[in-house]
Design an enzyme around this catalytic site. Structure first.
Site, PDB file in Angstrom:
ATOM      1  N   TYR A  80      48.237  38.592  48.288  1.00 42.21           N
ATOM      2  CA  TYR A  80      47.943  37.420  49.104  1.00 42.21           C
ATOM      3  C   TYR A  80      46.675  36.777  48.574  1.00 42.21           C
ATOM      4  O   TYR A  80      45.693  37.477  48.302  1.00 42.21           O
ATOM      5  CB  TYR A  80      47.755  37.824  50.568  1.00 42.21           C
ATOM      6  CG  TYR A  80      47.349  36.683  51.478  1.00 42.21           C
ATOM      7  CD1 TYR A  80      48.244  35.647  51.781  1.00 42.21           C
ATOM      8  CD2 TYR A  80      46.072  36.631  52.040  1.00 42.21           C
ATOM      9  CE1 TYR A  80      47.870  34.603  52.616  1.00 42.21           C
ATOM     10  CE2 TYR A  80      45.695  35.587  52.882  1.00 42.21           C
ATOM     11  CZ  TYR A  80      46.600  34.574  53.160  1.00 42.21           C
ATOM     12  OH  TYR A  80      46.231  33.537  53.995  1.00 42.21           O
ATOM     13  N   ASP A 123      41.278  37.933  41.957  1.00 48.09           N
ATOM     14  CA  ASP A 123      40.990  37.573  43.343  1.00 48.09           C
ATOM     15  C   ASP A 123      40.366  38.793  44.005  1.00 48.09           C
ATOM     16  O   ASP A 123      41.059  39.725  44.417  1.00 48.09           O
ATOM     17  CB  ASP A 123      42.270  37.134  44.058  1.00 48.09           C
ATOM     18  CG  ASP A 123      42.001  36.743  45.511  1.00 48.09           C
ATOM     19  OD1 ASP A 123      40.835  36.868  45.962  1.00 48.09           O
ATOM     20  OD2 ASP A 123      42.952  36.327  46.198  1.00 48.09           O
ATOM     21  N   LYS A 131      35.011  37.347  52.226  1.00 50.73           N
ATOM     22  CA  LYS A 131      34.852  38.520  53.094  1.00 50.73           C
ATOM     23  C   LYS A 131      33.427  39.124  53.027  1.00 50.73           C
ATOM     24  O   LYS A 131      32.530  38.586  53.654  1.00 50.73           O
ATOM     25  CB  LYS A 131      35.968  39.518  52.830  1.00 50.73           C
ATOM     26  CG  LYS A 131      37.327  38.851  53.148  1.00 50.73           C
ATOM     27  CD  LYS A 131      38.515  39.750  53.278  1.00 50.73           C
ATOM     28  CE  LYS A 131      39.692  38.983  53.848  1.00 50.73           C
ATOM     29  NZ  LYS A 131      40.811  38.770  52.982  1.00 50.73           N
TER      30      LYS A 131
HETATM   31  C1  LIG Z   1      41.565  37.416  52.797  1.00 52.58           C
HETATM   32  C2  LIG Z   1      42.005  37.082  51.420  1.00 52.58           C
HETATM   33  C3  LIG Z   1      42.090  35.744  50.981  1.00 52.58           C
HETATM   34  C4  LIG Z   1      41.927  34.569  51.902  1.00 52.58           C
HETATM   35  O1  LIG Z   1      40.652  34.500  52.430  1.00 52.58           O
HETATM   36  P1  LIG Z   1      40.430  33.597  53.766  1.00 52.58           P
HETATM   37  O2  LIG Z   1      38.957  33.640  53.945  1.00 52.58           O
HETATM   38  O3  LIG Z   1      41.203  34.301  54.838  1.00 52.58           O
HETATM   39  O4  LIG Z   1      40.955  32.250  53.474  1.00 52.58           O
HETATM   40  C5  LIG Z   1      42.380  35.521  49.651  1.00 52.58           C
HETATM   41  N1  LIG Z   1      42.581  36.533  48.808  1.00 52.58           N
HETATM   42  C6  LIG Z   1      42.520  37.827  49.198  1.00 52.58           C
HETATM   43  C7  LIG Z   1      42.735  38.910  48.193  1.00 52.58           C
HETATM   44  C8  LIG Z   1      42.256  38.143  50.517  1.00 52.58           C
HETATM   45  O5  LIG Z   1      42.238  39.423  50.905  1.00 52.58           O
END
Ligand SMILES: *Cc1c(COP(=O)(O)O)cnc(C)c1O
Length: 425
Positions: free
Chosen positions: A142, A237, A265
């Protein structure tokens, strides 16, 4: 009616499904979401005054636990000076310098407000830099809810991706190639067929959005080599894994230098901060230095940045990640032993402060293996634990998080609750 139920009913009258992000609605596990009123350290309190040991940690940011005093103080002190100026501040430089010091792959970094913004911007940048439009992503990873990324595999290995959300135009989904995680051969085949049209590969270096799936040995190195061979941009990511799995994130742990990295995060410590950064030659394509547009009214917001900076400072002390990894391992070892006592097929693994729980005989290393885990049994386990005051992610397909505030007492209480829970499954 409990206060949680009352609030949920009221919320649903004004907010779709009563929540501002889908998984919070408990649709996967059933039941009533908990409305939280307070968090402190490893603990959360709900609207009915019940308390829980928290293993969601706001989905990753709360690496120090909730309401950490130095983070709260940094936010308070910064807020008193004004909330937002839409102009540069010194504290943004400090955060950028910290990120660049901790992640040598970053020459330049730009701050944004969410992980979604970071990945969307990184994709646009990769496309603008290469002049190519296709991207490769992996099933089960994701990367936020940008149109190009809400795409699932079509039928047949080299066919176009299909939108996984209504509202994503097929023309956009057609530019996304979705391949199986940990399948390097599929990546190599794809690049041989259409490598000169592929702008980038975006990957979670440790997959944390399909439960927890580790990269197979050679997978990430292989992606690096394929991207080099074909002039494509490799995007790690690390919105979830950044400063969660190790002081230098997954790229430090595995010794791989991506071209671009996305963060979020932990780097906001519970406030809206995210970032994308990487090689100078690529990052210099961003406006106003270059032709790739990206902007944000609240980007680099000083109050949010203060929370992130204080959080990263606290994780920068020697031994922080060793202690975090040890607590997390104590949790997963304890849960595995408890399941064994109850004779339940169950396994678990962890990396740094991140863990995966699987109702399966073996730890999965593919998306299909994750999907084959016993979801019904997870749901029963989830509710038994919730009733016992343990707050796990309300879905079988999410990674869990331990914070530095989780001590031996919290871990032991969790394992004791699991002993009772497993015996009812
Ligand atoms: C949480 C997450 C996102 C999206 O971040 P948001 O702040 O919720 O938009 C993108 N990539 C990864 C790997 C994530 O865990």
């Amino acid at each position: 009616m409990s206060r949680n139920e009352e609030l949920f009913a009221r919320a649903q009258r004004v907010i779709p499904a009563g929540v501002n992000s889908p998984v919070r609605a408990f649709r996967s596990v059933g039941g009533t979401p908990r409305f939280f009123t307070r968090g402190e350290g490893a603990w959360l309190w709900d609207a009915d005054g019940r308390r829980y040991i928290d293993y969601v940690g706001s989905w990753g940011p709360a690496i120090l636990g909730h309401a950490h005093p130095t983070v709260v103080e940094a936010v308070r002190a910064t807020a008193l000076q004004g909330l937002s100026f839409g102009a540069p501040t010194e504290i943004e430089i400090e955060l950028a310098e910290t990120l660049i010091r901790r992640l040598p792959s970053l020459d330049l970094v730009r701050l944004v407000s969410s992980g979604t913004e970071a990945t969307m911007s990184a994709l646009r940048l990769a496309r603008g830099h290469t002049g190519r439009s296709k991207i490769v992503k992996f099933e089960g990873c994701y990367h936020g809810h940008g149109d190009s990324l809400l795409v699932k595999a079509g039928s047949g290995a080299l066919t176009f991706g299909q939108p996984s959300s209504a509202g994503v135009p097929p023309a956009i989904a057609n530019e996304t190639i979705v391949l199986p995680y940990n399948d390097l051969a599929a990546v190599e085949r794809t690049f041989e067929a259409e490598g000169d049209a592929i702008a980038c590969v975006i990957v979670e270096p440790v997959a944390g959005n399909m439960n927890l799936v580790m990269p197979k040995p050679g997978f990430l190195d292989g992606l690096r080599a394929v991207c080099d061979r074909h002039g494509a941009v490799l995007i790690f990511d690390e919105v979830m894994t950044g400063f969660r799995v190790d002081a230098n994130s997954a790229q430090g742990l595995f010794g791989i230098t991506p071209d671009l990295t996305t963060l979020g995060k932990v780097i906001g410590g519970g406030m809206p901060v995210a970032a994308f950064g990487g090689k100078r030659a690529i990052m210099e394509k961003i406006a106003p230095l270059g032709p790739v547009y990206q902007a944000g009214t609240l980007s680099g917001n000083p109050v949010a940045v203060a929370a992130g900076l204080a959080t990263l400072a606290a994780t920068g002390v020697p031994g922080f990640y060793d202690r975090l990894a040890k607590s997390t391992r104590a949790l997963t070892d304890g849960l595995v032993a408890a399941a064994k006592r109850a004779g339940i097929p169950f396994c678990a693994q962890s990396l740094g402060g991140m863990f995966g729980l699987y109702f399966a005989a073996a730890v999965p290393d593919t998306y299909d293996a994750v999907m084959a885990c016993d979801r019904e049994r997870f749901n029963r386990f989830f509710h038994a634990m919730l009733d016992a005051g343990i707050y796990l992610a309300p879905s079988a397909y999410e990674a869990g998080f331990v914070s530095a505030a989780h001590g031996e007492a919290e871990i032991a209480a969790t394992v004791a609750a699991a002993d009772a829970a497993f015996s009812t499954l």
